[in-house]
Design a protein around this motif. Structure first.
Motif, mmCIF file in Angstrom:
data_model
loop_
_atom_site.group_PDB
_atom_site.id
_atom_site.type_symbol
_atom_site.label_atom_id
_atom_site.label_comp_id
_atom_site.label_asym_id
_atom_site.label_seq_id
_atom_site.Cartn_x
_atom_site.Cartn_y
_atom_site.Cartn_z
ATOM 1 N N GLU A 1 1.028 -1.009 -0.005
ATOM 2 C CA GLU A 1 0.063 0.060 -0.130
ATOM 3 C C GLU A 1 0.870 1.320 -0.084
ATOM 4 O O GLU A 1 0.624 2.114 -0.778
ATOM 5 N N THR B 1 4.057 8.374 -4.234
ATOM 6 C CA THR B 1 4.385 9.709 -5.263
ATOM 7 C C THR B 1 3.096 10.604 -4.590
ATOM 8 O O THR B 1 3.439 11.965 -4.612
ATOM 9 N N ASP B 2 1.897 10.164 -4.258
ATOM 10 C CA ASP B 2 0.948 11.071 -3.742
ATOM 11 C C ASP B 2 1.770 11.949 -2.220
ATOM 12 O O ASP B 2 1.742 13.039 -1.872
ATOM 13 N N TYR B 3 2.568 11.067 -1.578
ATOM 14 C CA TYR B 3 3.095 11.427 -0.432
ATOM 15 C C TYR B 3 4.070 12.600 -0.622
ATOM 16 O O TYR B 3 4.018 13.567 -0.177
ATOM 17 N N ASP C 1 -4.024 9.690 5.939
ATOM 18 C CA ASP C 1 -3.118 8.892 5.228
ATOM 19 C C ASP C 1 -1.652 9.144 5.475
ATOM 20 O O ASP C 1 -1.022 8.316 5.551
ATOM 21 N N ARG C 2 -1.414 10.542 5.542
ATOM 22 C CA ARG C 2 -0.130 10.757 5.909
ATOM 23 C C ARG C 2 0.456 10.319 7.057
ATOM 24 O O ARG C 2 1.502 9.852 7.181
ATOM 25 N N PHE D 1 0.972 6.604 6.733
ATOM 26 C CA PHE D 1 2.189 6.593 5.927
ATOM 27 C C PHE D 1 3.580 6.841 6.946
ATOM 28 O O PHE D 1 4.364 6.082 6.834
ATOM 29 N N ARG E 1 -0.051 15.305 -1.471
ATOM 30 C CA ARG E 1 -1.422 14.932 -1.852
ATOM 31 C C ARG E 1 -2.219 13.976 -0.820
ATOM 32 O O ARG E 1 -3.389 13.514 -1.429
ATOM 33 N N LEU E 2 -1.658 13.628 0.282
ATOM 34 C CA LEU E 2 -2.374 12.699 1.092
ATOM 35 C C LEU E 2 -3.154 13.518 1.976
ATOM 36 O O LEU E 2 -2.909 14.608 2.675
ATOM 37 N N GLU F 1 2.236 2.038 -3.508
ATOM 38 C CA GLU F 1 1.200 2.963 -4.102
ATOM 39 C C GLU F 1 0.659 4.226 -4.029
ATOM 40 O O GLU F 1 0.295 4.584 -4.893
ATOM 41 N N ILE F 2 1.152 4.653 -2.890
ATOM 42 C CA ILE F 2 0.627 6.001 -2.590
ATOM 43 C C ILE F 2 1.875 7.039 -2.318
ATOM 44 O O ILE F 2 1.967 8.057 -2.096
#
Length: 79
Positions: free
Chosen positions: A6, A12-14, A23-24, A27, A18-19, A9-10
């Motif tokens: 997971e 790049t958003d981090y 979610d941040r 992470f 953009r999280l 998968e995220i």
């Protein structure tokens, strides 16, 4: 908590901020406990920094077309 899959998968958003707050937080908790994902995050940051220093040169049309065809094929195979 996130799994390693997971997180990848995220990531790049981090890196792009953009999280969502939750979610941040998830992470960062995972990064705090997983040395492999910390190494992956360092690699991604280094890759982004290195790519940002490359000169802007146009991709030859035949190379661009070949890459687009491969990505289309890859996406079809993944479906």
């Amino acid at each position: 908590m996130l799994t390693c899959k997971e997180l990848t998968e995220i990531i790049t958003d981090y890196l792009e901020g953009r999280l969502s707050f939750m979610d941040r937080l998830r992470f960062q908790m995972h990064i705090g406990m997983c040395r492999h994902c910390r190494a992956y995050l360092r690699q991604m940051k280094l890759t982004v920094a290195t790519m940002g220093r490359l000169p802007d040169e146009p991709i030859p049309p035949e190379t661009r077309d070949a890459l687009l065809a491969r990505f289309r094929d890859w996406k079809k195979k993944g479906s």
